[in-house]
Design a protein around this motif. Structure first.
Motif, PDB file in Angstrom:
ATOM      1  N   ASN A 231       0.830  -1.205   0.000  1.00 19.56           N
ATOM      2  CA  ASN A 231       0.000   0.000   0.000  1.00 19.56           C
ATOM      3  C   ASN A 231       0.861   1.250   0.000  1.00 19.56           C
ATOM      4  O   ASN A 231       1.939   1.269   0.596  1.00 19.56           O
ATOM      5  N   VAL A 232       0.361   2.289  -0.666  1.00 21.42           N
ATOM      6  CA  VAL A 232       1.034   3.593  -0.689  1.00 21.42           C
ATOM      7  C   VAL A 232      -0.002   4.658  -0.341  1.00 21.42           C
ATOM      8  O   VAL A 232      -1.092   4.680  -0.919  1.00 21.42           O
ATOM      9  N   TYR A 233       0.339   5.541   0.593  1.00 21.57           N
ATOM     10  CA  TYR A 233      -0.550   6.629   0.992  1.00 21.57           C
ATOM     11  C   TYR A 233       0.205   7.952   0.873  1.00 21.57           C
ATOM     12  O   TYR A 233       1.381   8.033   1.229  1.00 21.57           O
ATOM     13  N   ALA A 234      -0.461   8.982   0.376  1.00 17.39           N
ATOM     14  CA  ALA A 234       0.186  10.285   0.222  1.00 17.39           C
ATOM     15  C   ALA A 234      -0.853  11.388   0.421  1.00 17.39           C
ATOM     16  O   ALA A 234      -2.041  11.183   0.182  1.00 17.39           O
ATOM     17  N   ASN A 235      -0.392  12.570   0.838  1.00 11.23           N
ATOM     18  CA  ASN A 235      -1.325  13.641   1.222  1.00 11.23           C
ATOM     19  C   ASN A 235      -1.338  14.780   0.194  1.00 11.23           C
ATOM     20  O   ASN A 235      -1.214  15.946   0.548  1.00 11.23           O
ATOM     21  N   PHE A 236      -1.503  14.441  -1.088  1.00 11.73           N
ATOM     22  CA  PHE A 236      -1.424  15.485  -2.115  1.00 11.73           C
ATOM     23  C   PHE A 236      -2.688  15.558  -2.971  1.00 11.73           C
ATOM     24  O   PHE A 236      -3.502  14.632  -3.005  1.00 11.73           O
ATOM     25  N   GLU A 237      -2.826  16.683  -3.651  1.00 10.26           N
ATOM     26  CA  GLU A 237      -3.883  16.884  -4.646  1.00 10.26           C
ATOM     27  C   GLU A 237      -3.246  17.449  -5.897  1.00 10.26           C
ATOM     28  O   GLU A 237      -2.357  18.301  -5.827  1.00 10.26           O
ATOM     29  N   VAL A 238      -3.693  16.971  -7.049  1.00 14.30           N
ATOM     30  CA  VAL A 238      -3.203  17.497  -8.326  1.00 14.30           C
ATOM     31  C   VAL A 238      -4.393  18.038  -9.109  1.00 14.30           C
ATOM     32  O   VAL A 238      -5.546  17.760  -8.792  1.00 14.30           O
ATOM     33  N   SER A 239      -4.106  18.805 -10.157  1.00  6.65           N
ATOM     34  CA  SER A 239      -5.164  19.432 -10.943  1.00  6.65           C
ATOM     35  C   SER A 239      -5.911  18.415 -11.794  1.00  6.65           C
ATOM     36  O   SER A 239      -5.370  17.367 -12.172  1.00  6.65           O
ATOM     37  N   ASP A 240      -7.157  18.727 -12.094  1.00  5.10           N
ATOM     38  CA  ASP A 240      -7.945  17.869 -12.979  1.00  5.10           C
ATOM     39  C   ASP A 240      -7.298  17.786 -14.362  1.00  5.10           C
ATOM     40  O   ASP A 240      -7.392  16.770 -15.043  1.00  5.10           O
ATOM     41  N   ALA A 241      -6.627  18.876 -14.764  1.00  2.00           N
ATOM     42  CA  ALA A 241      -5.966  18.894 -16.071  1.00  2.00           C
ATOM     43  C   ALA A 241      -4.864  17.843 -16.132  1.00  2.00           C
ATOM     44  O   ALA A 241      -4.697  17.158 -17.145  1.00  2.00           O
ATOM     45  N   LEU A 242      -4.119  17.695 -15.039  1.00  4.70           N
ATOM     46  CA  LEU A 242      -3.052  16.709 -15.007  1.00  4.70           C
ATOM     47  C   LEU A 242      -3.625  15.299 -15.018  1.00  4.70           C
ATOM     48  O   LEU A 242      -3.101  14.404 -15.693  1.00  4.70           O
ATOM     49  N   VAL A 243      -4.710  15.106 -14.274  1.00  5.19           N
ATOM     50  CA  VAL A 243      -5.366  13.794 -14.261  1.00  5.19           C
ATOM     51  C   VAL A 243      -5.827  13.423 -15.666  1.00  5.19           C
ATOM     52  O   VAL A 243      -5.633  12.295 -16.133  1.00  5.19           O
TER      53      VAL A 243
END
Length: 248
Positions: A231-243
């Protein structure tokens, strides 16, 4: 949307190739074997094993594979795996927690460290970032099993801490201690959940620009591609454009 969930969506859009599914089955089997070895080899009497079996069923892992993984725990040639947690920082100051099951701590530590270094991150001491997360229980049901109101009422009555409902799922958060009891109570009302496990939930998320976001998502991808990483957990958010860009 939290970064790791976004990464899952990107991978889903890319499709599940046979190689990816084979690797996933191997990781699921390893967790089943470890869970069965640590407790009773009966899912109804072993909460961790039951959670592992549920996760395997959600991914359509063949029943024979599941039974073989359970039997493997009781055999004389049963493999021994150590549970290890790694913590570190990725680009943009993003905190990352990695859970692994390994038969060679030195190998796994070296590989995990190399991934962080490759994308401009750094591995840290255990405890360096986990204080930014809550270690909690998570139970998931498809949205169709109940209305938001009905699920919220049932979950709170069962002893859950919180419920987040979307168009696709109901996500119920519990304390570590109450996960099994809450899961059993809700299962009696709504059927088997699609997930029931312990997770590291970020207390807050960090918004990163697209350049840093690509590096973080690359790190998550490298880690999840490693056979020992569960499992990998991270506390980030990226833009919808990048997704959208990465999801193709």
């Amino acid at each position: 949307m939290a970064g790791h969930s976004q990464f899952k969506n990107i991978m889903h859009k890319k499709g599940k190739q046979d190689a990816i599914r084979s690797k996933l089955f191997s990781k699921l089997a390893r967790e089943i074997t470890v869970a069965a070895k640590l407790g009773l080899p009966d899912p109804s009497m072993n909460a961790r094993l039951r959670a592992a079996v549920i996760a395997a069923r959600v991914e359509n892992m063949p029943k024979d594979n599941i039974e073989r993984a359970i039997k493997k725990a009781t055999g004389a040639d049963a493999e021994n795996y150590d549970e290890v947690r790694y913590e570190g920082y990725a680009s943009g100051g993003v905190a990352v927690i990695v859970e692994a099951l390994t038969d060679n701590r030195n190998r796994t530590a070296g590989e995990v460290r190399s991934y962080f270094t490759k994308v401009g991150g750094a591995l840290a001491e255990t405890g360096a970032v986990s204080f930014m997360f809550d270690h909690v229980g998570l139970i998931e049901f498809p949205a169709k099993v109940a209305s938001e109101e009905a699920m919220l009422e049932a979950a709170i009555e069962a002893g859950a801490d919180d419920v987040e409902s979307t168009a696709e799922t109901h996500q119920i958060t519990t304390s570590l201690e109450s996960l099994r009891e809450v899961a059993q109570t809700l299962e009696s009302k709504f059927g088997e959940p699609t997930k029931a496990s312990l997770i590291w939930k970020p207390q807050n998320t960090v918004a990163v620009d697209d350049e840093a976001g690509e590096k973080v998502l690359r790190l998550v991808g490298l880690l999840e591609d490693n056979d020992d990483v569960q499992n990998v957990y991270a506390n980030f958010e990226v833009s919808d454009a990048l997704v959208a860009k990465l999801g193709g």
